[in-house]
Write an enzyme that holds these catalytic residues in place. Structure first.
Site, PDB file in Angstrom:
ATOM      1  N   LEU A  38       0.989  -1.034   0.014  1.00 17.85           N
ATOM      2  CA  LEU A  38      -0.348   0.061   0.322  1.00 17.85           C
ATOM      3  C   LEU A  38       0.694   0.900  -0.169  1.00 17.85           C
ATOM      4  O   LEU A  38       2.041   1.135   0.586  1.00 17.85           O
ATOM      5  CB  LEU A  38      -1.315   0.269   1.336  1.00 17.85           C
ATOM      6  CG  LEU A  38      -1.547  -1.247   1.140  1.00 17.85           C
ATOM      7  CD1 LEU A  38      -2.526  -1.350   2.434  1.00 17.85           C
ATOM      8  CD2 LEU A  38      -2.660  -1.707   0.444  1.00 17.85           C
ATOM      9  N   HIS A  39       0.474   2.645  -0.591  1.00 17.33           N
ATOM     10  CA  HIS A  39       1.185   3.389  -0.503  1.00 17.33           C
ATOM     11  C   HIS A  39      -0.306   4.830  -0.263  1.00 17.33           C
ATOM     12  O   HIS A  39      -1.225   4.120   0.004  1.00 17.33           O
ATOM     13  CB  HIS A  39       1.492   3.961  -2.579  1.00 17.33           C
ATOM     14  CG  HIS A  39       0.645   3.371  -2.955  1.00 17.33           C
ATOM     15  ND1 HIS A  39      -0.255   4.587  -3.501  1.00 17.33           N
ATOM     16  CD2 HIS A  39       0.636   2.777  -4.115  1.00 17.33           C
ATOM     17  CE1 HIS A  39      -1.062   3.965  -4.577  1.00 17.33           C
ATOM     18  NE2 HIS A  39      -0.662   2.739  -5.412  1.00 17.33           N
ATOM     19  N   ALA A  40       0.357   5.864  -0.812  1.00 18.49           N
ATOM     20  CA  ALA A  40      -0.695   7.225   0.182  1.00 18.49           C
ATOM     21  C   ALA A  40      -1.845   6.626  -1.029  1.00 18.49           C
ATOM     22  O   ALA A  40      -2.833   7.207  -0.194  1.00 18.49           O
ATOM     23  CB  ALA A  40      -0.099   8.314  -0.502  1.00 18.49           C
TER      24      ALA A  40
ATOM     25  N   HIS B 194      -3.552   4.532  -1.869  1.00 18.38           N
ATOM     26  CA  HIS B 194      -4.494   3.200  -1.633  1.00 18.38           C
ATOM     27  C   HIS B 194      -4.739   3.885  -0.405  1.00 18.38           C
ATOM     28  O   HIS B 194      -6.048   3.764   0.506  1.00 18.38           O
ATOM     29  CB  HIS B 194      -3.649   2.160  -1.056  1.00 18.38           C
ATOM     30  CG  HIS B 194      -3.542   1.375  -2.247  1.00 18.38           C
ATOM     31  ND1 HIS B 194      -1.934   0.749  -2.169  1.00 18.38           N
ATOM     32  CD2 HIS B 194      -4.029   0.831  -3.230  1.00 18.38           C
ATOM     33  CE1 HIS B 194      -1.584   0.315  -3.326  1.00 18.38           C
ATOM     34  NE2 HIS B 194      -3.327   0.336  -3.971  1.00 18.38           N
TER      35      HIS B 194
ATOM     36  N   GLY C 228      -8.808   3.978  -7.673  1.00 15.92           N
ATOM     37  CA  GLY C 228      -7.876   5.275  -8.207  1.00 15.92           C
ATOM     38  C   GLY C 228      -8.440   5.803  -9.415  1.00 15.92           C
ATOM     39  O   GLY C 228      -7.772   4.759 -10.440  1.00 15.92           O
TER      40      GLY C 228
ATOM     41  N   SER D 272       2.455   0.687  -6.928  1.00 17.70           N
ATOM     42  CA  SER D 272       3.475  -0.057  -6.382  1.00 17.70           C
ATOM     43  C   SER D 272       4.013  -0.541  -6.837  1.00 17.70           C
ATOM     44  O   SER D 272       4.918  -1.261  -6.122  1.00 17.70           O
ATOM     45  CB  SER D 272       2.526  -1.459  -5.595  1.00 17.70           C
ATOM     46  OG  SER D 272       1.440  -0.807  -5.103  1.00 17.70           O
TER      47      SER D 272
END
Ligand code: PAF
Length: 273
Positions: free
Chosen positions: A29-31, A33, A143, A182
């Site tokens: 996960l990143h910002a 998500h 997204g 990702s």
């Protein structure tokens, strides 16, 4: 936060709650998500995320084996973001022996990513339909970064009368404009330094559009001129709903592109509306 590994555990917990917002992910996960989790948190009494690296959406020569995974970190991030439930099934639970059904959305899957990655959207639509059936979300969050995926999922939901509201949230970017993904973790420092050219290309098209340019080929040319030296799979200016390439823009449109830096393939887009 409850972590559920099996479909029956998930169904049991789901039966005890009302409206639910779902954030489907493949983990790492990143910002981007986490912005979806935050939006789901604001709009639903219960928030669930799924972590499942879906094998059927990867082509035979794609990055399934090396796709980045970090379950402990993902779980910590989801807990901190206020997620209530995490569903993290095994491939054999989602695709048991003898699994033989595919959800195929036609039309909007033909161009762009669909043209370069045959079978990709059948894999996405099938797993998302299954996750919707298993989790039965009230709302599901995706997204804008994967713009074609969102169009495909909206179309599937409409065509199959699935009782889910699809919410598409804006792309989250690094300070230099690179869309969070990702797959950015694959980039070497040199490639990472070059990668913001994708956003510069899209921004050039958007600036021309904002200045009144409505000739789609002129916008594609503006994008290409920023991508000199890149292995470009496509630059596109398409209708935002049908994803058909445009000659002239006279309604909501999408500028999008895909380019490869070494063995890493990056995609990005900006809405023109
Ligand atoms: O966008 C993703 O991470 C995946 O395509 C999704 C929607 C979780 C389906 O595997």
């Amino acid at each position: 936060m409850k972590i559920l590994k099996t479909i029956s555990q998930l169904r049991m917990v789901r039966a005890g709650v009302g409206d639910l917002g779902l954030v489907p992910t493949m983990g790492f996960l990143h910002a981007g998500h986490l912005s979806l989790v935050a939006r789901a948190r604001a709009e639903n009494p219960t928030v669930a995320a799924t972590i499942f690296v879906n094998p059927t959406q990867f082509g035979p020569n794609e990055d399934l084996a090396r796709y980045p995974r970090d379950m402990p970190r993902d779980l910590a991030l989801l807990e901190a973001a206020g997620c209530d439930l995490v569903f993290a099934p095994e491939p054999a639970d989602i695709y048991p022996a003898g699994f033989d059904t595919v959800v195929e959305v036609r039309g909007v899957t033909e161009g762009l990513e669909g043209a370069v990655r045959p079978g990709h959207f059948a894999g996405v639509a099938t797993v998302v339909a299954k996750l919707f059936n298993i989790v039965q979300p009230t709302r599901a969050y995706f997204g804008q970064k994967d713009a074609q995926q969102s169009v495909v999922i909206r179309k599937m939901v409409r065509d199959l009368n699935l009782p889910v509201e699809v919410v598409v949230a804006p792309t989250v970017r690094e300070v230099d404009g690179l869309a969070m993904s990702s797959r950015n973790s694959y980039l070497t420092p040199e490639q990472r330094a070059e990668a913001p050219a994708l956003f510069r290309a899209l921004s050039a098209a958007k600036a021309a559009y904002d200045a009144g340019e409505r000739d789609a080929e002129a916008l594609r040319a503006a994008m290409r001129s920023e991508l000199d030296g890149f292995a470009v799979d496509y630059v596109s200016v398409a209708d935002a709903e049908t994803l058909r390439e445009l000659n002239r823009i006279d309604g909501p449109a999408l500028a999008s592109l895909a380019a490869r830096l070494g063995t890493t393939r990056l995609i990005d887009n900006l809405p023109l509306d």
